[in-house]
Motif scaffolding. Structure first.
Motif, PDB file in Angstrom:
ATOM      1  N   SER A   6      10.475  24.190 137.578  1.00 24.23           N
ATOM      2  CA  SER A   6       9.396  23.795 138.491  1.00 24.23           C
ATOM      3  C   SER A   6       8.670  25.009 139.040  1.00 24.23           C
ATOM      4  CB  SER A   6       9.859  22.994 139.671  1.00 24.23           C
ATOM      5  OG  SER A   6      11.052  22.475 139.629  1.00 24.23           O
ATOM      6  N   ILE A   7       9.427  26.048 139.425  1.00 26.30           N
ATOM      7  CA  ILE A   7       8.782  27.250 139.967  1.00 26.30           C
ATOM      8  C   ILE A   7       7.983  27.945 138.886  1.00 26.30           C
ATOM      9  CG2 ILE A   7       9.290  29.539 140.870  1.00 26.30           C
ATOM     10  CD1 ILE A   7      10.865  28.319 142.911  1.00 26.30           C
ATOM     11  N   SER A   8       8.507  27.975 137.666  1.00 26.96           N
ATOM     12  CA  SER A   8       7.775  28.604 136.564  1.00 26.96           C
ATOM     13  C   SER A   8       6.485  27.850 136.272  1.00 26.96           C
ATOM     14  CB  SER A   8       8.635  28.642 135.303  1.00 26.96           C
ATOM     15  OG  SER A   8       9.775  29.425 135.519  1.00 26.96           O
ATOM     16  N   LEU A   9       6.546  26.534 136.284  1.00 26.63           N
ATOM     17  CA  LEU A   9       5.350  25.729 136.025  1.00 26.63           C
ATOM     18  C   LEU A   9       4.317  25.903 137.138  1.00 26.63           C
ATOM     19  CD1 LEU A   9       4.109  23.642 134.108  1.00 26.63           C
ATOM     20  CD2 LEU A   9       5.158  21.875 135.503  1.00 26.63           C
ATOM     21  N   LEU A  15      -1.419  31.004 138.269  1.00 29.20           N
ATOM     22  CA  LEU A  15      -1.990  32.090 137.479  1.00 29.20           C
ATOM     23  C   LEU A  15      -3.282  31.651 136.804  1.00 29.20           C
ATOM     24  CD1 LEU A  15      -1.670  34.956 136.123  1.00 29.20           C
ATOM     25  CD2 LEU A  15      -0.604  33.709 134.254  1.00 29.20           C
ATOM     26  N   VAL A  16      -3.247  30.516 136.157  1.00 30.20           N
ATOM     27  CA  VAL A  16      -4.436  30.012 135.463  1.00 30.20           C
ATOM     28  C   VAL A  16      -5.541  29.692 136.466  1.00 30.20           C
ATOM     29  CG1 VAL A  16      -5.320  28.100 134.050  1.00 30.20           C
ATOM     30  CG2 VAL A  16      -3.138  29.169 133.478  1.00 30.20           C
ATOM     31  N   GLY A  17      -5.198  29.037 137.563  1.00 30.03           N
ATOM     32  CA  GLY A  17      -6.199  28.699 138.576  1.00 30.03           C
ATOM     33  C   GLY A  17      -6.851  29.925 139.186  1.00 30.03           C
ATOM     34  N   ALA A  21     -10.753  30.943 138.788  1.00 36.96           N
ATOM     35  CA  ALA A  21     -11.546  31.115 140.010  1.00 36.96           C
ATOM     36  C   ALA A  21     -12.080  32.536 140.123  1.00 36.96           C
ATOM     37  CB  ALA A  21     -10.713  30.772 141.236  1.00 36.96           C
ATOM     38  N   GLY A  22     -11.330  33.510 139.635  1.00 35.92           N
ATOM     39  CA  GLY A  22     -11.776  34.895 139.698  1.00 35.92           C
ATOM     40  C   GLY A  22     -12.852  35.239 138.693  1.00 35.92           C
TER      41      GLY A  22
END
Length: 76
Positions: A6-9, A15-17, A21-22
Motif C-alpha cells: 500500500s505504501i509503495s502504491l 510520484l506520478v502526480g 503537476a510539475g
C-alpha cells in the motif's frame, strides 16, 4: 494488500502526480506575471500542506510525551 504494497502504491501515485503537476508549467507558455503567480501559489500550497501536517504531528507528540511523563510520575 500488505502495508508495504500500500505504501509503495501510494508513493508511486504521488510520484506520478507530482511529476505531471510539475511539468504543466513547463508545457504551457506563461507570461512573466502569470509565472510569478503560479510560483507564489505553488509555494503557498507547499507551505500550507507542510504546516497542516507538521503542527498536528508536533502537538500529538508533545501530548503523548506529557501523558507518558504523568503516568511515570504517578507510578513512582
Amino acid at each position: 494488500m500488505d502495508d508495504f504494497s500500500s505504501i509503495s502504491l501510494l508513493s508511486l501515485a504521488m510520484l506520478v502526480g507530482c511529476y505531471v503537476a510539475g511539468t504543466i508549467p513547463l508545457a504551457v507558455n506563461f507570461s512573466e506575471e502569470k509565472l510569478k503567480l503560479v510560483t507564489v501559489l505553488g509555494a503557498g500550497l507547499l507551505c500550507g500542506t507542510a504546516l497542516a501536517v507538521i503542527i498536528p504531528e508536533g502537538v500529538h507528540a508533545l501530548y503523548e510525551e506529557m501523558l507518558e511523563g504523568i503516568s511515570s510520575f504517578n507510578l513512582s
